[in-house]
Design an enzyme around this catalytic site. Structure first.
Site, PDB file in Angstrom:
ATOM      1  N   ASP A 207       0.857  -1.184   0.000  1.00 29.10           N
ATOM      2  CA  ASP A 207       0.000   0.000   0.000  1.00 29.10           C
ATOM      3  C   ASP A 207       0.892   1.232   0.000  1.00 29.10           C
ATOM      4  O   ASP A 207       1.790   1.352   0.839  1.00 29.10           O
ATOM      5  CB  ASP A 207      -0.908   0.014   1.233  1.00 29.10           C
ATOM      6  CG  ASP A 207      -2.008  -1.033   1.163  1.00 29.10           C
ATOM      7  OD1 ASP A 207      -2.116  -1.708   0.117  1.00 29.10           O
ATOM      8  OD2 ASP A 207      -2.752  -1.180   2.146  1.00 29.10           O
TER       9      ASP A 207
ATOM     10  N   ASP B  86     -15.100  -3.106  -1.082  1.00 26.76           N
ATOM     11  CA  ASP B  86     -14.651  -2.949   0.297  1.00 26.76           C
ATOM     12  C   ASP B  86     -15.878  -2.676   1.158  1.00 26.76           C
ATOM     13  O   ASP B  86     -16.531  -1.641   1.002  1.00 26.76           O
ATOM     14  CB  ASP B  86     -13.658  -1.793   0.389  1.00 26.76           C
ATOM     15  CG  ASP B  86     -12.524  -1.940  -0.634  1.00 26.76           C
ATOM     16  OD1 ASP B  86     -12.083  -3.091  -0.850  1.00 26.76           O
ATOM     17  OD2 ASP B  86     -12.100  -0.932  -1.205  1.00 26.76           O
TER      18      ASP B  86
END
Length: 246
Positions: A8, A129
């Site tokens: 990330d 998500d």
């Protein structure tokens, strides 16, 4: 089953967030390309990358770091974060990204996702998500009123390569994968599903290889790898042995 190590990106650095909160970021490596090289050396076969700044900005923000990773490793890379139009999809695929992940736009602009999947068969994934069953968008800053299953079904015949399903409540907290919800989603759609959020130990890998999870295409591992809670060689050996026995 593929185990995807996650990188990330925030401000050009390799970080992990807790529950998607940018204020709760831990920096693990200042050199994302070096981290990617380490994952390749450990034997991983597919890299999962998210441009966190891009997810909030709605456009790529860590392009330099992504391009450095693409130059550093030969394994395929799937990339999400800030991919909201066909030009961005085309640009990343042209630079060597194997598969782009579209999240917010899958909720806001499903026609764009369908057009991208049609233009680039097998190279477009959808990131769903979920917070309390509802899909979050804009870097998880907003929660929609739509369930992951409702969105996934929009793309059943669109040529989408995979659905990456993340349980936000578990992400970065090492609570274990939410396999019940992930398997329930996979059992109701034809698109392959990848589990994400909370992978904590070798026990999660074993659970992914259990018969009830056979429809899952893989899982994403982040903090557990960085914290040393998950031994890459042991996890990858388990997966290799399961494939050989299949």
């Amino acid at each position: 089953m593929i185990l995807f190590p996650a990188i990330d990106l925030k401000n050009g650095q390799c970080v992990r967030l807790e529950q998607g909160d940018m204020a709760r970021a831990t920096v693990f490596n200042l050199d994302p390309a070096g981290q990617a090289t380490s994952f390749a050396a450990e034997g991983f076969e597919y890299l999962h990358v998210v441009d966190l700044d891009g997810a909030f900005a709605g456009k790529p923000m860590n392009a330099g770091a992504v391009e450095a990773m693409l130059s550093a490793v030969t394994m395929p890379v799937q990339l999400g974060g800030g991919i909201r139009d066909l030009r961005t999809v085309e640009a990343w695929l042209g630079k060597g990204v194997a598969r782009v992940i579209i999240g917010t736009a899958a909720v806001r602009d499903p026609d764009f996702v369908k057009a991208a999947a049609k233009a680039f068969p097998g190279r477009v994934a959808v990131g769903l998500d979920a917070r309390d069953g509802k899909v979050a968008v804009e870097g998880w800053a907003e929660t929609s009123e739509i369930t992951a299953l409702e969105i996934a079904r929009r793309f059943e015949d669109a040529g989408v390569a995979a659905i990456i399903f993340t349980d936000i409540a578990r992400d970065g907290l090492l609570k274990g994968l939410n396999l019940d919800a992930t398997i329930a989603l996979a059992d109701r759609i034809a698109i392959p599903v990848i589990a994400s959020g909370g992978l904590a130990s070798i026990e999660d890998v074993k659970a992914m290889l259990a018969p009830r999870a056979k429809r899952l295409a893989g899982a994403i591992a982040g903090r557990a790898l960085y914290d040393g809670r998950l031994d890459p060689s042991a996890a990858l050996a388990l997966i290799r042995n399961a494939r050989a026995a299949a």
